[in-house]
Design a protein around this motif. Structure first.
Motif, mmCIF file in Angstrom:
data_model
loop_
_atom_site.group_PDB
_atom_site.id
_atom_site.type_symbol
_atom_site.label_atom_id
_atom_site.label_comp_id
_atom_site.label_asym_id
_atom_site.label_seq_id
_atom_site.Cartn_x
_atom_site.Cartn_y
_atom_site.Cartn_z
ATOM 1 N N HIS A 184 44.086 52.899 50.595
ATOM 2 C CA HIS A 184 44.777 52.987 49.302
ATOM 3 C C HIS A 184 44.564 51.755 48.428
ATOM 4 C CE1 HIS A 184 47.840 50.942 51.825
ATOM 5 N NE2 HIS A 184 48.314 50.432 50.692
ATOM 6 N N ILE A 185 44.101 50.672 49.003
ATOM 7 C CA ILE A 185 43.772 49.464 48.229
ATOM 8 C C ILE A 185 42.281 49.417 47.911
ATOM 9 C CG2 ILE A 185 43.701 46.938 48.250
ATOM 10 C CD1 ILE A 185 46.528 48.040 48.010
ATOM 11 N N TRP A 186 41.448 49.678 48.900
ATOM 12 C CA TRP A 186 40.008 49.451 48.763
ATOM 13 C C TRP A 186 39.253 50.614 48.126
ATOM 14 C CZ3 TRP A 186 36.924 45.208 50.623
ATOM 15 C CH2 TRP A 186 37.690 44.137 51.122
ATOM 16 N N LYS A 187 39.849 51.820 48.089
ATOM 17 C CA LYS A 187 39.088 52.974 47.593
ATOM 18 C C LYS A 187 38.715 52.838 46.128
ATOM 19 C CE LYS A 187 43.191 55.762 46.465
ATOM 20 N NZ LYS A 187 43.923 57.037 46.739
ATOM 21 N N ASP A 188 39.462 52.068 45.363
ATOM 22 C CA ASP A 188 39.194 51.907 43.934
ATOM 23 C C ASP A 188 38.429 50.621 43.609
ATOM 24 O OD1 ASP A 188 40.565 54.296 43.313
ATOM 25 O OD2 ASP A 188 42.494 53.240 43.368
ATOM 26 N N GLU A 198 42.935 39.293 46.204
ATOM 27 C CA GLU A 198 43.906 38.219 45.992
ATOM 28 C C GLU A 198 45.224 38.443 46.724
ATOM 29 O OE1 GLU A 198 44.444 37.357 41.892
ATOM 30 O OE2 GLU A 198 42.337 36.830 41.560
ATOM 31 N N ASN A 199 45.643 39.690 46.844
ATOM 32 C CA ASN A 199 46.885 40.007 47.550
ATOM 33 C C ASN A 199 46.533 40.856 48.778
ATOM 34 O OD1 ASN A 199 48.782 38.836 45.563
ATOM 35 N ND2 ASN A 199 47.961 40.456 44.240
ATOM 36 N N PRO A 200 46.123 40.200 49.872
ATOM 37 C CA PRO A 200 45.595 40.948 51.016
ATOM 38 C C PRO A 200 46.654 41.807 51.700
ATOM 39 C CG PRO A 200 45.904 38.637 51.594
ATOM 40 C CD PRO A 200 46.133 38.744 50.117
ATOM 41 N N VAL A 201 46.324 43.075 51.864
ATOM 42 C CA VAL A 201 47.210 44.013 52.549
ATOM 43 C C VAL A 201 46.593 44.324 53.907
ATOM 44 C CG1 VAL A 201 48.210 46.332 52.524
ATOM 45 C CG2 VAL A 201 48.057 45.006 50.404
ATOM 46 N N GLY A 202 47.313 43.949 54.969
ATOM 47 C CA GLY A 202 46.833 44.182 56.314
ATOM 48 C C GLY A 202 47.946 44.683 57.205
#
Length: 558
Positions: A184-188, A198-202
């Motif tokens: 949901h973060i990287w697909k775009d 900048e705001n890493p979601v893991g």
């Protein structure tokens, strides 16, 4: 100075294992830390590197130049499906996967995603994130540094099935250690290779709090699927050089690092009884790569003779200052981690200095002496140069010891040269050398050790090679290595690796000199549960993917 790509490759990005050389330490006088100080509840841990200021923030886990990679904090934000241990029993620990299962020939992996895992923005981690991550690697060649050769990926009910173009038996870590990113973060993201994130979601137990050119702060989540970490805050600090890092470790300013520290007893261990140094034994020796295409190392008799006179105890105690155990098995495999792979005929067979045996071997091969100088069968003086870069102090000492030993015992004119790193690096890749000291990669099998030193497939690259620097050419060894990597049964693999070892021992394509462990410095002032010889559940290097496993194993000291 970072010197080699992972001892323990994470399959993508630049996960480096800092070299044992290159950053020769010396901490100078350091303040004493009271060894009887009481543990501090909820203390932070400072993780140190000696690379100077990190001027640009990037939290892209795939980019080798990102600050998240260089400092290592990506390993506590992003997590893999499983963690493969290069030390101890080489076990695989499921992580974001509840279960991982390979088929018989290791061309297909079935993954059961762990339930109840959330990204740090509150979204659920699902099988779709696994699909997305591997498809991202497949479609972005720059990210596929482990060359995983993924041919298909699909969902099968609740599971994810990955299919590969070739067996992954010898490269399981390159697949399982890959860290997941959220769809949901990287697909775009338009260009994932330049995405700074900048705001890493893991899914990991920590989130990014603050970034500066000198340090990064991450703080523990209170909703992590694996429970609350004992350590609430981690500081990742980059000191100007190894001397500053050593001083910080010795004084207690820094807590955790991976570095070669000269005189580690005097500079670090003696400063506080809580200071710990642990070199994790892995299947990666330091070896002399020999130019097998040119005199004098094109002659197996001479290679054997040199192998018989090297003082490996001196290398361990003097050159490496006991940063790791002595290499003893004639197969080149460090023990005990490699013990189970040693062929029956070589079990218990250890290196011994045998000067008279070496001289007899040379005499039988047509060598003579003029005075004390060794002459080859053509009547020419035997001479060669050993090379490593200037500043790699333990390696420089190591080859100096070898040169002196060979001169003294055999009469060969062995010289030492220490060019700059770039000159040396180019020479090793093009084969423009007589002999160099170098490491091998490490995996959970002996494959990397023997492939790196004997495999003819490295030579297919052309004039510049990435391993088999000595250009050893044995079609039989190459075929056996290929069989080992692609076999469908343990019996076939065992027969293949025993054949490889026989060639290695009898033809001496390289000369094994010492172990090349993964180093770690840490302290037990505030936390216990660190890995050790007694409990080698993971390497202790904070830059490895297993850093998250170490942190989740820590408990407050009493």
């Amino acid at each position: 100075m970072a010197r080699k790509p992972l001892i323990f490759a994470a399959g993508l990005g630049l996960v480096t294992a800092l070299a044992l050389t290159g950053c020769a330490g010396g901490g100078g006088d350091t303040a004493e830390k009271p060894s009887d100080s009481k543990p501090e509840a909820g203390a932070a841990l400072t993780i140190a590197k000696p690379d100077g200021a990190i001027t640009t923030e990037s939290n892209n886990p795939w980019s080798g130049d990102s600050s998240a990679n260089k400092l290592g904090y990506k390993n506590v934000i992003f997590e893999p499906l499983a963690i493969v241990n290069p030390t101890g029993d080489n076990e695989t620990t499921p992580w974001l996967a509840e279960k991982v299962e390979w088929n018989d020939d290791y061309t297909q992996l079935t993954v059961t995603p762990r339930a109840g895992v959330k990204w740090n923005d509150g979204e659920d981690f699902t099988a779709d994130d696994i699909l997305f991550t591997f498809n991202l690697i497949k479609s972005t060649p720059a990210f596929d540094t482990g060359n995983i050769q993924l041919s298909d990926i699909k969902k099968d009910g609740d599971d994810v099935v990955l299919t590969f173009a070739e067996s992954k038996f010898v490269k399981q870590a390159q697949v399982l250690n890959i860290q997941m990113v959220p769809e949901h973060i990287w697909k775009d993201v338009e260009d994932p290779t330049t995405f700074t994130n900048e705001n890493p979601v893991g899914t990991g137990p920590y989130v990014l709090d603050k970034f500066s050119s000198q340090s990064v702060t991450v703080t523990a989540r209170d909703d992590y699927w694996g429970g609350t970490p004992a350590v609430p805050t981690l500081y990742y600090v980059s000191y100007n050089d190894n001397t500053a890092l050593t001083t910080a470790l010795a004084s207690g300013e820094a807590d955790w690092a991976q570095a070669f520290i000269s005189d580690i007893e005097g500079q670090y261990l003696s400063k506080d009884e809580a200071n710990i140094f642990w070199p994790a034994n892995v299947m990666a020796p330091d070896v002399l790569f020999l130019n097998t295409q040119e005199k004098p190392f094109d002659d197996v008799a001479f290679r054997k003779a040199v192998n018989m006179v090297i003082d490996r105890e001196a290398h361990t105690t003097i050159a490496r200052e006991n940063a790791g155990s002595q290499l003893t098995s004639i197969t080149g495999l460090p023990t005990p981690v490699g013990e189970k792979y040693i062929a029956p005929e070589y079990q218990g067979e250890e290196f011994e200095i045998d000067v008279e045996g070496a001289k007899k071997l040379l005499e039988d091969a047509g060598y003579t002496w003029e005075g004390e100088a060794l002459m080859d069968p053509d009547g020419e003086p035997v001479e060669f140069t050993l090379e490593v870069p200037q500043g790699w102090n333990d390696y420089v000492t190591g080859i100096s010891l070898i040169a002196d030993q060979v001169k003294k015992t055999l009469g060969a004119d062995a010289k030492v040269d220490t060019p700059d790193v770039d000159t040396w690096w180019n020479a090793k890749r093009t084969g423009d050398f007589d002999a160099i000291m170098h490491w091998t990669d490490s995996g959970t099998t002996p494959y990397d050790l023997y492939s790196d030193t004997m495999d003819g497939r490295w030579l297919l690259a052309g004039d510049q090679v990435d391993y088999n620097f000595g250009r050893y050419d044995s079609p039989e060894a190459t075929e056996l290595l290929n069989t080992y990597a692609n076999a469908a049964s343990d019996e076939e693999r065992t027969a293949a690796i025993e054949g490889v070892q026989k060639i290695f021992v009898e033809d001496v394509p390289v000369i094994p000199v010492g172990t090349h462990p993964i180093l770690a410095e840490f302290n037990t002032r505030n936390y216990v549960g660190w890995p050790s010889d007694e409990d080698p559940y993971a390497p202790g290097d904070p830059l490895q993917v297993a850093a998250v496993q170490v942190l989740m194993n820590l408990e407050p000291a009493e």
